[in-house]
Design an enzyme around this catalytic site. Structure first.
Site, PDB file in Angstrom:
ATOM      1  N   LYS B  79      51.751  49.348  66.268  1.00 23.71           N
ATOM      2  CA  LYS B  79      51.006  48.385  67.089  1.00 23.71           C
ATOM      3  C   LYS B  79      49.808  47.857  66.308  1.00 23.71           C
ATOM      4  O   LYS B  79      49.115  48.638  65.629  1.00 23.71           O
ATOM      5  CB  LYS B  79      50.560  49.106  68.366  1.00 23.71           C
ATOM      6  CG  LYS B  79      49.836  48.251  69.391  1.00 23.71           C
ATOM      7  CD  LYS B  79      49.527  49.114  70.613  1.00 23.71           C
ATOM      8  CE  LYS B  79      48.859  48.336  71.720  1.00 23.71           C
ATOM      9  NZ  LYS B  79      48.643  49.183  72.923  1.00 23.71           N
ATOM     10  N   SER B 148      50.443  47.179  76.945  1.00 26.15           N
ATOM     11  CA  SER B 148      49.994  46.330  75.862  1.00 26.15           C
ATOM     12  C   SER B 148      50.821  46.486  74.585  1.00 26.15           C
ATOM     13  O   SER B 148      50.725  45.641  73.693  1.00 26.15           O
ATOM     14  CB  SER B 148      48.537  46.634  75.529  1.00 26.15           C
ATOM     15  OG  SER B 148      48.398  47.999  75.131  1.00 26.15           O
ATOM     16  N   SER B 172      50.284  51.437  78.833  1.00 25.82           N
ATOM     17  CA  SER B 172      50.736  50.558  77.754  1.00 25.82           C
ATOM     18  C   SER B 172      51.849  51.092  76.874  1.00 25.82           C
ATOM     19  O   SER B 172      52.333  50.380  75.997  1.00 25.82           O
ATOM     20  CB  SER B 172      49.547  50.185  76.865  1.00 25.82           C
ATOM     21  OG  SER B 172      48.656  49.372  77.554  1.00 25.82           O
TER      22      SER B 172
END
Lengths: 63, 441
Positions: B79, B148, B172
């Site tokens: 990420k 996310s 997330s």
């Protein structure tokens, strides 16, 4: 914490402070977030748990 | 040609050990998958093809000398709030476009030491909050992949990579895992150092893993933690507690699906009982909300002052609201968290796992990343949680089963998850991914 600190009270308080800090345009732009936070603060204010029985949070979630 | 995108990580590493596959070939297969599907899915903020190829060559040299590591040659995406030396950590925030990391984050350094190949940075919502990333759901391009960790979940679902790293402050990891039909695991809080990872709300931030199966998740988790974890699952059926508070908030079709899933587990031998939470769910979520937004305000207020127009509307509003919270109530929330954590962890001790739907319904449209309330409770308490694909909604979108364990009992939770995975039907491949794989032969 006093019971009169309900959601309306908190929303008014947040809106007044938002206007003071960010101005009226931002206050309106974040109105939904202020309403969400007012709801949360009202619930926390109304929480009737015995504060003395709650341990202090000293180390974050690992405590 | 072998098709490691269809096998497990363990099988892939075994093929490398036997000399039937190389890291270089794996990297090329991943790059081909990305070339085929990235224009539609947009999972990647940056693909480091050259860096990955160089690392693969070095890793192949190791294998030729007989040194095969636990994640040898496995392409991984991280990420884009996690530092990879030499690459920008953009976090979905334009002013950081040229912010090149000098060092690897702790988790990245660990993955490299295990033989994994860092393929690039996956898209995140801005600073891992709620303004949607450009990523699309591989099951339906007009639906959110969740957030996310949007790109990490979508890249695994699209068979671009077998393993990805994300973070979870509210929901997330588990929510995008459920929306994209993959396994997402958030271990106990502080399971691995967050050094080199941008904070959103530091007392809630967790690193997490995405993979296609519990077996892959278990292998990666065990390797990262240097623990021995049996990935084959329990022989004895587990005891499960269904948390009914969440069913009141689940969309009807998803609720029906969840209850049918629990019936499948019960029929396979699981001991299932239902129970309500010992503390009001709304209070728990409000405590999470106040802690998260006040820590976000502390992390972001200076930068927001410098770059107000670069912030997404949801993140900016949340930081501005968080700045207004009186300190006494922010601290009160932290004290309440202690009590909430004690009571929910005590409840988790009464069974092998707590069970609830991962999400309130299938992935909504692209204007949102979805509802975090089913996952945030376990970010607040730091208890380990895992989402398994449990089937498809009537409109063909994945749904997830969430299992939650006692703090620091992550291995036990993985064993329960492996047992459940054996009972649940395997999801098909997302249609556009299956079509692409068919073209590849």
């Amino acid at each position: 914490m006093t019971p009169q600190w309900d959601q309306d009270w908190w929303e008014q308080w947040l809106r007044e402070n938002a206007e003071r800090l960010y101005g009226p345009a931002r206050r309106e732009a974040i109105a939904d977030e202020l309403a969400r936070m007012a709801k949360a603060l009202a619930r926390l204010s109304a929480e009737q748990r015995d504060l003395a029985a709650l341990p202090l949070d000293t180390t974050g979630v690992d405590g | 040609m072998s098709h490691p995108e269809r096998g497990t990580i363990a099988e892939t590493v075994a093929m490398i050990r036997r000399g039937e596959l190389t890291a270089s070939a794996l990297v090329e297969q991943s790059l081909a998958r990305i070339a085929a599907l990235e224009p539609q899915i947009q999972a990647w903020a940056l693909v480091d093809a050259d860096g990955a190829r160089q690392a693969a060559v070095a890793t192949d040299h190791l294998a030729q000398r007989g040194a095969v590591l636990p994640l040898h040659g496995i392409p991984v995406g991280v990420k884009d709030i996690i530092d990879v030396a030499g690459l920008p950590t953009q976090a979905g925030f334009a002013p950081r476009a040229h912010h090149v990391a000098q060092h690897d984050a702790a988790i990245v350094a660990r993955l490299r030491a295990l033989g994994a190949i860092l393929l690039g940075k996956t898209h995140t919502t801005q600073f891992a909050f709620a303004d949607p990333a450009p990523t699309r759901n591989p099951w339906h391009l007009e639906h959110t992949p969740g957030g996310s960790s949007s790109g990490s979940a979508a890249a695994v679902a699209a068979r671009m990579i077998p393993l990805a790293i994300g973070t979870q402050t509210a929901g997330s990891v588990l929510r995008p895992a459920a929306y994209c039909g993959v396994v997402g695991f958030k271990p106990t809080y502080n399971w691995f150092p967050l050094a080199g990872t941008l904070p959103l709300a530091w007392s809630l931030d967790h690193l997490g893993l995405f993979a296609r199966s519990v077996r892959d998740i278990t292998l990666a988790y065990a390797a990262i933690c240097e623990q021995r974890v049996d990935a084959t699952g329990r022989e004895v059926a587990p005891s499960l507690v269904v948390l009914t508070d969440f069913l009141d908030r689940t969309e009807p079709a998803a609720r029906q699906h969840f209850l049918a899933t629990v019936d499948q587990l019960r029929a396979a031998g699981a001991h299932v009982r239902e129970q309500r939470l010992p503390i009001d769910l709304d209070l728990i979520l409000d405590v999470h909300h106040v802690i998260m937004l006040t820590e976000m305000a502390a992390a972001h207020w200076q930068q927001l002052h410098a770059y107000p127009d670069a912030y997404g509307p949801r993140l900016r509003a949340a930081v501005e609201a968080g700045q207004l919270v009186p300190a006494s109530l922010a601290l009160h929330a932290r004290r309440l968290r202690g009590e909430i954590t004690r009571q929910l962890n005590d409840l988790a001790q009464t069974a092998d796992a707590l069970v609830l739907p991962t999400v309130s319904g299938p992935a909504p449209g692209l204007e949102t990343t979805g509802d975090r309330s089913f996952q945030a409770v376990w970010s607040l308490t730091g208890m380990p949680s895992i989402s398994l694909p449990s089937g498809l909604s009537p409109d063909g979108l994945p749904l997830g089963l969430q299992l939650v364990g006692q703090r620091a009992c992550d291995r036990r939770l993985l064993h329960v998850a492996a047992w459940c995975e054996q009972v649940l039907p395997e999801l098909p491949t997302p249609p556009i991914v299956a079509a692409s794989l068919a073209v590849d032969g």
